[in-house]
Write an enzyme that holds these catalytic residues in place. Structure first.
Site, mmCIF file in Angstrom:
data_model
loop_
_atom_site.group_PDB
_atom_site.id
_atom_site.type_symbol
_atom_site.label_atom_id
_atom_site.label_comp_id
_atom_site.label_asym_id
_atom_site.label_seq_id
_atom_site.Cartn_x
_atom_site.Cartn_y
_atom_site.Cartn_z
ATOM 1 N N GLY A 9 0.854 -1.200 0.000
ATOM 2 C CA GLY A 9 0.000 0.000 0.000
ATOM 3 C C GLY A 9 0.879 1.235 0.000
ATOM 4 N N ALA A 12 0.493 7.476 1.858
ATOM 5 C CA ALA A 12 1.424 8.382 2.544
ATOM 6 C C ALA A 12 2.216 7.662 3.646
ATOM 7 C CB ALA A 12 0.645 9.564 3.121
ATOM 8 N N GLY A 14 2.675 4.417 3.985
ATOM 9 C CA GLY A 14 3.477 3.366 3.360
ATOM 10 C C GLY A 14 4.779 3.920 2.789
ATOM 11 N N LYS A 184 -8.311 6.367 19.261
ATOM 12 C CA LYS A 184 -8.109 7.109 18.009
ATOM 13 C C LYS A 184 -9.415 7.134 17.214
ATOM 14 C CE LYS A 184 -4.944 8.037 14.336
ATOM 15 N NZ LYS A 184 -4.339 7.433 13.170
ATOM 16 N N ASN A 192 -13.721 13.490 11.737
ATOM 17 C CA ASN A 192 -13.679 13.213 10.292
ATOM 18 C C ASN A 192 -15.014 13.372 9.562
ATOM 19 O OD1 ASN A 192 -11.024 12.792 10.685
ATOM 20 N ND2 ASN A 192 -10.957 10.702 9.947
ATOM 21 N N ASN A 202 -9.930 20.994 9.990
ATOM 22 C CA ASN A 202 -10.255 20.567 11.362
ATOM 23 C C ASN A 202 -10.515 21.747 12.296
ATOM 24 O OD1 ASN A 202 -9.735 18.104 10.294
ATOM 25 N ND2 ASN A 202 -7.891 17.672 11.482
ATOM 26 N N SER A 259 -8.378 13.097 6.861
ATOM 27 C CA SER A 259 -8.276 12.073 5.816
ATOM 28 C C SER A 259 -9.622 11.838 5.119
ATOM 29 C CB SER A 259 -7.751 10.768 6.410
ATOM 30 O OG SER A 259 -8.515 10.404 7.539
ATOM 31 N N GLU A 271 -13.377 6.014 4.997
ATOM 32 C CA GLU A 271 -13.205 4.951 5.999
ATOM 33 C C GLU A 271 -14.379 4.928 6.984
ATOM 34 O OE1 GLU A 271 -8.646 3.873 6.487
ATOM 35 O OE2 GLU A 271 -9.086 5.850 7.296
#
Ligand code: KPL
Length: 312
Positions: A9, A12, A14, A184, A192, A202, A259, A271
């Site tokens: 993957g 960023a 990775g 988290k 998010n 944010n 993200s 996500e």
């Protein structure tokens, strides 16, 4: 013997891992499509460094024989992690340690359950973003914690934490990774979806206009955390402690595009399933309210469904 790390993957985190580990270990960066070997890293101090990274596609990997890696780091988005592992599972021994770097709590329990070898989970606050096919910006340094969900691989987590620390990550092996992942996730759930829906950075969540919504989300999240046995952060109590943590992260990352907002802007799947999904599932399991979280999930799902409509 040099330790070898496969990084599956090339996002960023990775690529940041690949740049950091390459000077000291044998690194293979694996993606679905071909990636330039010459890769650039911009350090938090603004220095530009280039390195030749050993890049492979999944298809190339499958067509050649390789010495088994010491670690496979899965650095895809949460919902792609299982398929990513599946795509290389034929070319590695089933005892190969996996390191999962995903947000949320979706891939971690699933892969821990099905993979015969050790499965470590990592959570990091290193900030990084991509600048195209050959560049990553290491925007800010953070801390990384590593452990496994069943606390069976402490020595392996310790060894990896040491390697990563030598590579420039401030990494620590911990025996409470489950709590850290849920903490988290709590913060991600409060920040998010809201910023992604409103298209704001944010820091905007500090504005009075968002106070009521942040409070309502944190109220549901705090009750779920309690039911999951996750202690409120920083030795605080209940909802107030969770709200203080969320506001602290909002402050620290005021200028960030979260993200999920980046995903929405790039019309990628978000996500939400890995972040809101486990919270909603837990609330259902414990008979707790989750109307606010469900509404966020529905709104993000509707936004994602709109990608294809407006493209046609
Ligand atoms: O982790 C994050 C994300 O963007 O996913 C936060 C903490 C919200 C910082 O942007």
């Amino acid at each position: 013997m040099t330790t070898s790390h496969w990084i599956l993957g090339p996002g960023a985190i990775g690529r940041l891992l690949a740049h950091s580990l390459s000077p000291m270990a044998a690194v293979t960066l694996i993606g679905r499509r071909a990636l330039a070997e010459q890769q650039w890293l911009t350090t938090p101090e603004g220095e530009q460094k280039s390195q030749l990274l050993n890049t492979f596609t999944v298809a190339q990997l499958a067509s050649e024989t390789h010495a088994p890696p010491a670690f496979v780091h899965i650095t895809t988005k949460a919902m792609a992690a299982e398929a990513a592992l599946e795509s290389i599972s034929e070319v590695i021994p089933s005892t190969t340690p996996q390191v999962l770097w995903q947000n949320g709590f979706l891939a971690q329990p699933r892969i821990t359950q099905v993979w015969p070898g050790p499965v470590l989970c990592a959570t990091t606050s290193e900030g990084a973003y991509l600048t195209g096919d050959d560049g990553v910006v290491h925007a800010g340094r953070g801390a990384t914690f590593i452990g496994d969900l069943n606390n069976q691989h402490g020595a392996l987590a310790e060894a990896l934490a040491q390697t990563l620390t030598q590579a420039g990550f401030a990494a620590t092996a911990v025996d409470d990774i489950r709590s850290r992942l849920w903490q988290k996730l709590a913060v991600n759930a409060a920040i998010n979806p809201l910023v992604a829906l409103h298209g704001v950075r944010n820091g905007e969540l500090r504005e009075a206009a968002y106070a009521g919504r942040v409070k309502a989300i944190v109220k549901e999240v705090a009750a779920i955390m309690q039911a999951e046995g996750i202690q409120p952060p920083n030795g605080g109590h209940g909802e107030d402690a969770w709200r203080a943590l969320v506001l602290q992260v909002v402050e620290n990352t005021a200028n960030n595009k979260a993200s999920m907002l980046q995903d929405v802007e790039a019309r990628r799947p978000t996500e939400r399933e890995a972040i809101l999904g486990p919270l909603i599932e837990s609330a259902q399991h414990h008979g707790l309210p989750y109307g606010v979280l469900q509404a966020l999930d529905d709104d993000i799902a509707a936004l994602e469904a709109g990608y294809s409509e407006s493209a046609t």
